[in-house]
Write a protein that holds these residues in place. Sequence first.
Motif, short mmCIF file in Angstrom:
data_model
loop_
_atom_site.label_atom_id
_atom_site.label_comp_id
_atom_site.label_asym_id
_atom_site.label_seq_id
_atom_site.Cartn_x
_atom_site.Cartn_y
_atom_site.Cartn_z
N MET A 230 7.82 -77.69 -11.80
CA MET A 230 8.60 -78.84 -12.20
C MET A 230 9.23 -78.60 -13.57
N PHE A 231 8.40 -78.24 -14.56
CA PHE A 231 8.91 -78.01 -15.90
C PHE A 231 8.87 -76.53 -16.27
N GLY A 232 8.38 -75.69 -15.37
CA GLY A 232 8.20 -74.29 -15.68
C GLY A 232 9.52 -73.55 -15.90
N ILE A 233 9.41 -72.44 -16.59
CA ILE A 233 10.54 -71.56 -16.84
C ILE A 233 10.22 -70.24 -16.16
N PRO A 234 11.05 -69.82 -15.20
CA PRO A 234 10.75 -68.57 -14.49
C PRO A 234 10.53 -67.40 -15.45
N GLY A 235 9.44 -66.67 -15.22
CA GLY A 235 9.14 -65.51 -16.03
C GLY A 235 8.49 -65.80 -17.37
N LYS A 236 8.25 -67.09 -17.69
CA LYS A 236 7.66 -67.43 -18.98
C LYS A 236 6.43 -68.31 -18.74
N SER A 237 5.30 -67.87 -19.25
CA SER A 237 4.06 -68.62 -19.08
C SER A 237 4.05 -69.83 -20.01
N PRO A 238 3.70 -71.01 -19.50
CA PRO A 238 3.67 -72.19 -20.36
C PRO A 238 2.56 -72.14 -21.41
N VAL A 239 1.48 -71.43 -21.11
CA VAL A 239 0.39 -71.26 -22.09
C VAL A 239 -0.04 -69.80 -22.09
N THR A 240 -0.64 -69.39 -23.20
CA THR A 240 -1.25 -68.07 -23.30
C THR A 240 -2.70 -68.25 -23.68
N MET A 241 -3.50 -67.21 -23.46
CA MET A 241 -4.92 -67.25 -23.77
C MET A 241 -5.29 -66.07 -24.64
N THR A 242 -6.11 -66.31 -25.63
CA THR A 242 -6.64 -65.22 -26.45
C THR A 242 -7.71 -64.50 -25.63
N PRO A 243 -8.09 -63.27 -26.04
CA PRO A 243 -9.17 -62.58 -25.32
C PRO A 243 -10.47 -63.39 -25.29
N ALA A 244 -10.78 -64.11 -26.36
CA ALA A 244 -12.00 -64.94 -26.37
C ALA A 244 -11.91 -66.05 -25.33
N ALA A 245 -10.74 -66.67 -25.18
CA ALA A 245 -10.57 -67.72 -24.18
C ALA A 245 -10.67 -67.13 -22.78
N VAL A 246 -10.07 -65.97 -22.57
CA VAL A 246 -10.15 -65.31 -21.26
C VAL A 246 -11.60 -65.07 -20.88
N ARG A 247 -12.39 -64.54 -21.83
CA ARG A 247 -13.81 -64.27 -21.54
C ARG A 247 -14.55 -65.55 -21.17
N GLN A 248 -14.33 -66.63 -21.93
CA GLN A 248 -15.06 -67.87 -21.68
C GLN A 248 -14.62 -68.52 -20.37
N ILE A 249 -13.33 -68.51 -20.09
CA ILE A 249 -12.84 -69.10 -18.83
C ILE A 249 -13.39 -68.31 -17.65
N THR A 250 -13.40 -66.98 -17.75
CA THR A 250 -13.95 -66.14 -16.68
C THR A 250 -15.43 -66.46 -16.46
N ARG A 251 -16.19 -66.61 -17.55
CA ARG A 251 -17.61 -66.98 -17.43
C ARG A 251 -17.78 -68.31 -16.71
N LEU A 252 -16.97 -69.31 -17.11
CA LEU A 252 -17.06 -70.62 -16.47
C LEU A 252 -16.72 -70.55 -14.99
N MET A 253 -15.68 -69.79 -14.66
CA MET A 253 -15.29 -69.65 -13.26
C MET A 253 -16.42 -69.02 -12.44
N GLU A 254 -17.06 -67.98 -12.97
CA GLU A 254 -18.15 -67.32 -12.27
C GLU A 254 -19.36 -68.23 -12.14
N ARG A 255 -19.73 -68.89 -13.24
CA ARG A 255 -20.91 -69.75 -13.23
C ARG A 255 -20.76 -70.94 -12.28
N GLU A 256 -19.55 -71.53 -12.26
CA GLU A 256 -19.32 -72.74 -11.45
C GLU A 256 -18.76 -72.42 -10.06
N GLY A 257 -18.44 -71.15 -9.80
CA GLY A 257 -17.80 -70.81 -8.54
C GLY A 257 -16.44 -71.48 -8.43
N ALA A 258 -15.74 -71.58 -9.56
CA ALA A 258 -14.48 -72.33 -9.63
C ALA A 258 -13.27 -71.44 -9.44
N LYS A 259 -12.18 -72.06 -9.05
CA LYS A 259 -10.90 -71.36 -8.90
C LYS A 259 -10.21 -71.19 -10.25
#
Length: 130
Positions: free
Chosen positions: A1-30
């Motif tokens: 809807m508001f997206g720009i092709p080829g441009k991510s609306p948000v970025t993640m630092t390596p620390a955020a990537v690690r924590q989100i990956t942990r949460l996804m694994e622990r919760e079995g989340a998408k």
Amino acid sequence: MFGIPGKSPVTMTPAAVRQITRLMEREGAKGLRVGVKKGGCAGMEYTMETAQDVGEHEEVIEQDGARVLIAPMAQMFLFGTEIDYETGLLESAFKFRNPNVTDACGCGESIKFDDVDTLTERMNAARAQG
């Protein structure tokens, strides 16, 4: 809807990537669903929850195994945001570095955004550049 092709609306630092990956694994989340809602002393608050499914029209951002889902109406408020995860002695938490925030309360939990016209102009300018 508001997206720009080829441009991510948000970025993640390596620390955020690690924590989100942990949460996804622990919760079995998408992924981690991120949004905004009315509330707090400055007017708006970020929302976050693990997501068991991907909603229709949600923006999906994937980075090194971490997945963030953004509802269509939150995309314009989060455009250009960097998500980080900071670990301290007393607390650890996700932090949002959002160029659309014009004010925040003293505790940092509540935020105020530019008006919708300004956000739309910013998105259109980015769309024209990209």
